[in-house]
Enzyme design. Sequence first.
Site, PDB file in Angstrom:
ATOM      1  N   ASP A 244      -6.413  -3.502  -2.439  1.00 26.05           N
ATOM      2  CA  ASP A 244      -6.807  -4.457  -1.398  1.00 26.05           C
ATOM      3  C   ASP A 244      -5.638  -5.020  -0.610  1.00 26.05           C
ATOM      4  O   ASP A 244      -4.476  -4.886  -0.999  1.00 26.05           O
ATOM      5  CB  ASP A 244      -7.515  -5.655  -2.046  1.00 26.05           C
ATOM      6  CG  ASP A 244      -6.531  -6.593  -2.755  1.00 26.05           C
ATOM      7  OD1 ASP A 244      -5.671  -6.095  -3.512  1.00 26.05           O
ATOM      8  OD2 ASP A 244      -6.610  -7.813  -2.539  1.00 26.05           O
TER       9      ASP A 244
ATOM     10  N   GLY B  36       6.796  -2.884 -11.528  1.00 29.25           N
ATOM     11  CA  GLY B  36       6.571  -2.566 -12.943  1.00 29.25           C
ATOM     12  C   GLY B  36       6.262  -3.805 -13.773  1.00 29.25           C
ATOM     13  O   GLY B  36       5.907  -3.710 -14.946  1.00 29.25           O
TER      14      GLY B  36
ATOM     15  N   ASP C 244       4.679  -0.800  -9.016  1.00 31.03           N
ATOM     16  CA  ASP C 244       5.620  -1.085  -7.932  1.00 31.03           C
ATOM     17  C   ASP C 244       6.893  -1.646  -8.574  1.00 31.03           C
ATOM     18  O   ASP C 244       7.806  -0.891  -8.902  1.00 31.03           O
ATOM     19  CB  ASP C 244       4.934  -2.075  -6.972  1.00 31.03           C
ATOM     20  CG  ASP C 244       5.766  -2.432  -5.762  1.00 31.03           C
ATOM     21  OD1 ASP C 244       6.926  -2.024  -5.697  1.00 31.03           O
ATOM     22  OD2 ASP C 244       5.259  -3.132  -4.866  1.00 31.03           O
TER      23      ASP C 244
HETATM   24  P1  5GP Z   1       4.024  -4.581  -9.826  1.00 28.07           P
HETATM   25  O1  5GP Z   1       3.855  -5.660 -10.863  1.00 28.07           O
HETATM   26  O2  5GP Z   1       4.289  -3.214 -10.422  1.00 28.07           O
HETATM   27  O3  5GP Z   1       5.025  -4.966  -8.784  1.00 28.07           O
HETATM   28  O4  5GP Z   1       2.704  -4.498  -9.001  1.00 28.07           O
HETATM   29  C1  5GP Z   1       1.535  -4.107  -9.538  1.00 28.07           C
HETATM   30  C2  5GP Z   1       0.354  -4.704  -8.813  1.00 28.07           C
HETATM   31  O5  5GP Z   1       0.677  -5.134  -7.495  1.00 28.07           O
HETATM   32  C3  5GP Z   1      -0.683  -3.661  -8.659  1.00 28.07           C
HETATM   33  O6  5GP Z   1      -1.558  -3.637  -9.758  1.00 28.07           O
HETATM   34  C4  5GP Z   1      -1.352  -4.047  -7.359  1.00 28.07           C
HETATM   35  O7  5GP Z   1      -2.377  -4.977  -7.604  1.00 28.07           O
HETATM   36  C5  5GP Z   1      -0.273  -4.718  -6.560  1.00 28.07           C
HETATM   37  N1  5GP Z   1       0.382  -3.770  -5.615  1.00 28.07           N
HETATM   38  C6  5GP Z   1       1.611  -3.230  -5.691  1.00 28.07           C
HETATM   39  N2  5GP Z   1       1.860  -2.425  -4.646  1.00 28.07           N
HETATM   40  C7  5GP Z   1       0.745  -2.452  -3.873  1.00 28.07           C
HETATM   41  C8  5GP Z   1       0.375  -1.794  -2.656  1.00 28.07           C
HETATM   42  O8  5GP Z   1       1.103  -1.007  -2.027  1.00 28.07           O
HETATM   43  N3  5GP Z   1      -0.863  -2.069  -2.183  1.00 28.07           N
HETATM   44  C9  5GP Z   1      -1.728  -2.921  -2.809  1.00 28.07           C
HETATM   45  N4  5GP Z   1      -2.910  -3.104  -2.258  1.00 28.07           N
HETATM   46  N5  5GP Z   1      -1.419  -3.545  -3.966  1.00 28.07           N
HETATM   47  C10 5GP Z   1      -0.191  -3.308  -4.494  1.00 28.07           C
END
Ligand code: 5GP
Length: 213
Positions: A189, A135, A133
């Site tokens: 989740d 990153g 998302d």
């Molecule tokens: P980032 O660090 O890239 O923003 O987010 C990564 C982590 O956020 C993912 O491994 C996941 O656990 C959580 N995450 C991001 N987007 C979503 C989403 O749409 N749904 C869920 N359930 N978790 C998300």
Amino acid sequence: MAPVRAVIPDDFELPVDAFDIPLCYQGDLSGVVIPEGLVRDRVRRLAKDIHAEIGNKPIALLCVLKGSYKFFTALVEELTNARSACTEPMTVDFIRVKSYEDQSSTGQIQIMGLSNLDELKGKSVLVVDDISDTGRTLAKLLTTLKETGVEKTWTALLLSKRVKRHVDVPEDFVAFEIPDKFIVGYGLDYNQKFRDLGHICVMSPAGIEKYKN
Ligand code: 5GP
């Protein structure tokens, strides 16, 4: 050439009532974005793409818990088939990373189960994660792996969100590119619920309210 991604359009959602949804989640979902059967088909091809790229090297697969547990299991199974003629083994490792509460990133990324990471020193590692998302989570994990002395990393993601990343991270193998929606199911989740749901779905307002912390 980078492997092709399956791109889910912005407005693509299938009616929940057209699918078999567990009783405990009835009313909690507003749409099915990716049915479980489609995930399985896509993971089969992704495993072939991974094998074509990595070939007959010893490889360690790192499962980023909890979100990628279903994806990891499916990928290991398909990779085992794709690597049936390989002479070098594949190993599995597990790590836990936490960054979300309700529907938003806490901005604080905790990596747990780090003691295992020493076992990855000098190895080629395929990091298997659920979703990218901002990153930030993946970037932090890749930095940690590098500091640990991992020789080479690739990333395999079930989902890549169509949003501007806060941090640039390599996304080597992506099963699906999805719109900017908070999704649940197939391991992902909302406050620990919905991981056991097979399909990748969007929650209804009632579902969000019911499981809010
Ligand atoms: P980032 O660090 O890239 O923003 O987010 C990564 C982590 O956020 C993912 O491994 C996941 O656990 C959580 N995450 C991001 N987007 C979503 C989403 O749409 N749904 C869920 N359930 N978790 C998300």
